[in-house]
Design a protein around this motif. Structure first.
Motif, PDB file in Angstrom:
ATOM      1  N   MET A 184      32.892 114.268   6.088  1.00 57.33           N
ATOM      2  CA  MET A 184      31.666 113.523   5.818  1.00 57.33           C
ATOM      3  C   MET A 184      31.989 112.108   5.351  1.00 57.33           C
ATOM      4  O   MET A 184      33.122 111.804   4.982  1.00 57.33           O
ATOM      5  CB  MET A 184      30.841 114.251   4.751  1.00 57.33           C
ATOM      6  N   GLY A 185      30.963 111.263   5.344  1.00 59.58           N
ATOM      7  CA  GLY A 185      31.116 109.889   4.890  1.00 59.58           C
ATOM      8  C   GLY A 185      30.166 108.984   5.637  1.00 59.58           C
ATOM      9  O   GLY A 185      29.627 109.342   6.687  1.00 59.58           O
ATOM     10  N   VAL A 226      32.339 116.676  12.163  1.00 58.84           N
ATOM     11  CA  VAL A 226      31.924 115.424  11.532  1.00 58.84           C
ATOM     12  C   VAL A 226      30.404 115.382  11.597  1.00 58.84           C
ATOM     13  O   VAL A 226      29.823 115.522  12.674  1.00 58.84           O
ATOM     14  CB  VAL A 226      32.531 114.200  12.236  1.00 58.84           C
ATOM     15  N   GLU A 227      29.768 115.233  10.443  1.00 58.92           N
ATOM     16  CA  GLU A 227      28.313 115.294  10.406  1.00 58.92           C
ATOM     17  C   GLU A 227      27.790 114.579   9.166  1.00 58.92           C
ATOM     18  O   GLU A 227      28.431 114.595   8.111  1.00 58.92           O
ATOM     19  CB  GLU A 227      27.853 116.759  10.403  1.00 58.92           C
ATOM     20  N   GLN A 228      26.625 113.947   9.305  1.00 57.09           N
ATOM     21  CA  GLN A 228      26.014 113.246   8.186  1.00 57.09           C
ATOM     22  C   GLN A 228      24.715 113.884   7.711  1.00 57.09           C
ATOM     23  O   GLN A 228      24.238 113.572   6.616  1.00 57.09           O
ATOM     24  CB  GLN A 228      25.740 111.781   8.572  1.00 57.09           C
ATOM     25  N   ARG A 246      33.485 124.393   3.868  1.00 59.12           N
ATOM     26  CA  ARG A 246      34.209 123.430   3.053  1.00 59.12           C
ATOM     27  C   ARG A 246      33.884 122.011   3.517  1.00 59.12           C
ATOM     28  O   ARG A 246      33.424 121.818   4.633  1.00 59.12           O
ATOM     29  CB  ARG A 246      35.732 123.658   3.142  1.00 59.12           C
ATOM     30  N   PHE A 247      34.164 121.031   2.660  1.00 54.40           N
ATOM     31  CA  PHE A 247      33.891 119.642   3.012  1.00 54.40           C
ATOM     32  C   PHE A 247      35.027 118.741   2.545  1.00 54.40           C
ATOM     33  O   PHE A 247      35.749 119.044   1.596  1.00 54.40           O
ATOM     34  CB  PHE A 247      32.575 119.166   2.377  1.00 54.40           C
ATOM     35  N   PHE A 248      35.176 117.633   3.246  1.00 56.17           N
ATOM     36  CA  PHE A 248      36.009 116.504   2.842  1.00 56.17           C
ATOM     37  C   PHE A 248      35.140 115.265   2.975  1.00 56.17           C
ATOM     38  O   PHE A 248      34.410 115.124   3.953  1.00 56.17           O
ATOM     39  CB  PHE A 248      37.251 116.359   3.731  1.00 56.17           C
ATOM     40  N   ILE A 249      35.206 114.373   2.002  1.00 56.54           N
ATOM     41  CA  ILE A 249      34.447 113.130   2.047  1.00 56.54           C
ATOM     42  C   ILE A 249      35.413 111.959   2.143  1.00 56.54           C
ATOM     43  O   ILE A 249      36.370 111.862   1.358  1.00 56.54           O
ATOM     44  CB  ILE A 249      33.547 112.961   0.805  1.00 56.54           C
ATOM     45  N   MET A 250      35.161 111.071   3.118  1.00 57.74           N
ATOM     46  CA  MET A 250      35.984 109.889   3.295  1.00 57.74           C
ATOM     47  C   MET A 250      35.218 108.634   2.875  1.00 57.74           C
ATOM     48  O   MET A 250      33.993 108.562   3.011  1.00 57.74           O
ATOM     49  CB  MET A 250      36.426 109.743   4.755  1.00 57.74           C
ATOM     50  N   ASP A 251      35.969 107.656   2.389  1.00 57.95           N
ATOM     51  CA  ASP A 251      35.406 106.341   2.093  1.00 57.95           C
ATOM     52  C   ASP A 251      36.507 105.315   2.271  1.00 57.95           C
ATOM     53  O   ASP A 251      37.603 105.456   1.709  1.00 57.95           O
ATOM     54  CB  ASP A 251      34.862 106.292   0.661  1.00 57.95           C
ATOM     55  N   ASP A 295      27.134 108.860  -4.391  1.00 54.99           N
ATOM     56  CA  ASP A 295      28.235 107.886  -4.408  1.00 54.99           C
ATOM     57  C   ASP A 295      28.805 107.611  -3.021  1.00 54.99           C
ATOM     58  O   ASP A 295      29.236 106.479  -2.745  1.00 54.99           O
ATOM     59  CB  ASP A 295      29.354 108.373  -5.327  1.00 54.99           C
ATOM     60  N   TYR A 296      28.821 108.617  -2.148  1.00 60.36           N
ATOM     61  CA  TYR A 296      29.570 108.459  -0.901  1.00 60.36           C
ATOM     62  C   TYR A 296      28.759 108.686   0.385  1.00 60.36           C
ATOM     63  O   TYR A 296      29.249 108.338   1.467  1.00 60.36           O
ATOM     64  CB  TYR A 296      30.764 109.421  -0.873  1.00 60.36           C
ATOM     65  N   LEU A 297      27.547 109.239   0.275  1.00 65.55           N
ATOM     66  CA  LEU A 297      26.838 109.629   1.499  1.00 65.55           C
ATOM     67  C   LEU A 297      25.507 108.924   1.696  1.00 65.55           C
ATOM     68  O   LEU A 297      25.074 108.760   2.835  1.00 65.55           O
ATOM     69  CB  LEU A 297      26.615 111.157   1.523  1.00 65.55           C
ATOM     70  N   THR A 298      24.845 108.532   0.634  1.00 67.79           N
ATOM     71  CA  THR A 298      23.563 107.866   0.801  1.00 67.79           C
ATOM     72  C   THR A 298      23.769 106.432   1.254  1.00 67.79           C
ATOM     73  O   THR A 298      24.756 105.780   0.887  1.00 67.79           O
ATOM     74  CB  THR A 298      22.755 107.891  -0.500  1.00 67.79           C
ATOM     75  N   VAL A 299      22.823 105.931   2.013  1.00 73.78           N
ATOM     76  CA  VAL A 299      22.899 104.570   2.556  1.00 73.78           C
ATOM     77  C   VAL A 299      22.086 103.633   1.671  1.00 73.78           C
ATOM     78  O   VAL A 299      20.952 103.935   1.316  1.00 73.78           O
ATOM     79  CB  VAL A 299      22.357 104.533   3.991  1.00 73.78           C
TER      80      VAL A 299
END
Length: 231
Positions: A33-34, A189-191, A202-207, A227-231
């Motif tokens: 995610m990210g 990969v999904e938002q 499970r999840f991984f978050i990238m930034d 912190d990492y997913l909202t626009v």
């Protein structure tokens, strides 16, 4: 099943992926995610051999595949559904599906019946050109084409993008069915959070090219979303 360690990737002099570590457990659905532009699709491209790797390891079933060609990775049992589907619009549904027959682990002459069990609309439209299908039908075709390989790992990049809600839910149910009945492992990969919560374990978050958080889906807190997913 799939382990990525210290993966670094550059476009020219721009450092895109920074020491990415990622694990995909067998039989699970893992979601990467990210926000847009953080390196998710580039990571998938590295896994599939479509994007060059500067350094690091990509280990699939105990084998480092970094130096293998893309078609060799598919032959090991990795199915890939790229963002935007990328079907062949001038080929028929049947021709699109048959393209993968000689690429999988077991060379076949017949499209597996599982594809039509999961997507009966494809059986009804075998003679129709891919470009004439709706967006949802094209996504089903793209997933079906990957399943022709009979993969043990299925990688999907933004499978809900531009798809009507009923087809989104159906794709989620199919992912769960593939895990439950075929023991398939999925990297997604999904938002869209509702879809992620429907299918992922499970999840991984990238930034900015780095993995910033990981865990079981229950660990995906409102703070991480903010912190990492909202626009």
């Amino acid at each position: 099943m799939l382990t990525i360690e210290h993966l670094n990737q550059y476009y020219g002099e721009s450092h895109i992926l920074w020491d990415v570590d990622l694990e995909v457990e067998q039989g699970r659905c893992t979601c990467l995610m990210g926000r847009n532009g953080v390196g998710k699709t580039t990571t998938l491209g590295c896994i599939m051999g479509l994007v060059p790797v500067r350094s690091g390891q990509i280990v699939f079933n105990g084998q480092d595949i970094v130096r293998l060609a893309a078609e060799e990775r598919a032959g090991l049992g990795i199915g890939y559904v790229p963002q935007g589907r990328q079907i062949f619009p001038l080929l028929t549904v049947e021709e699109n599906l048959r393209i993968g027959l000689n690429t999988g682990r077991r060379k076949r002459k017949k499209i597996p019946e599982l594809v039509f069990e999961l997507f009966p609309v494809l059986a009804e439209m075998l003679g129709r050109r891919g470009g004439d299908l709706s967006g949802g039908q094209q996504q089903q075709l793209a997933i079906g084409r990957a399943l022709v390989l009979e993969p043990s790992l299925l990688i999907l990049d933004e499978p809900t993008e531009g798809i009507q809600p009923n087809i989104v839910h159906e794709i989620g149910e199919i992912i769960r069915r593939l895990q439950r009945e075929a023991g398939m492992t999925v990297l997604l990969v999904e938002q869209k959070l509702p879809f992620v919560r429907q299918v992922a374990d499970r999840f991984f978050i990238m930034d900015r090219g780095r993995v910033m958080a990981r865990g079981h889906l229950d660990d995906l807190t409102d703070d991480l979303v903010r912190d990492y997913l909202t626009v």
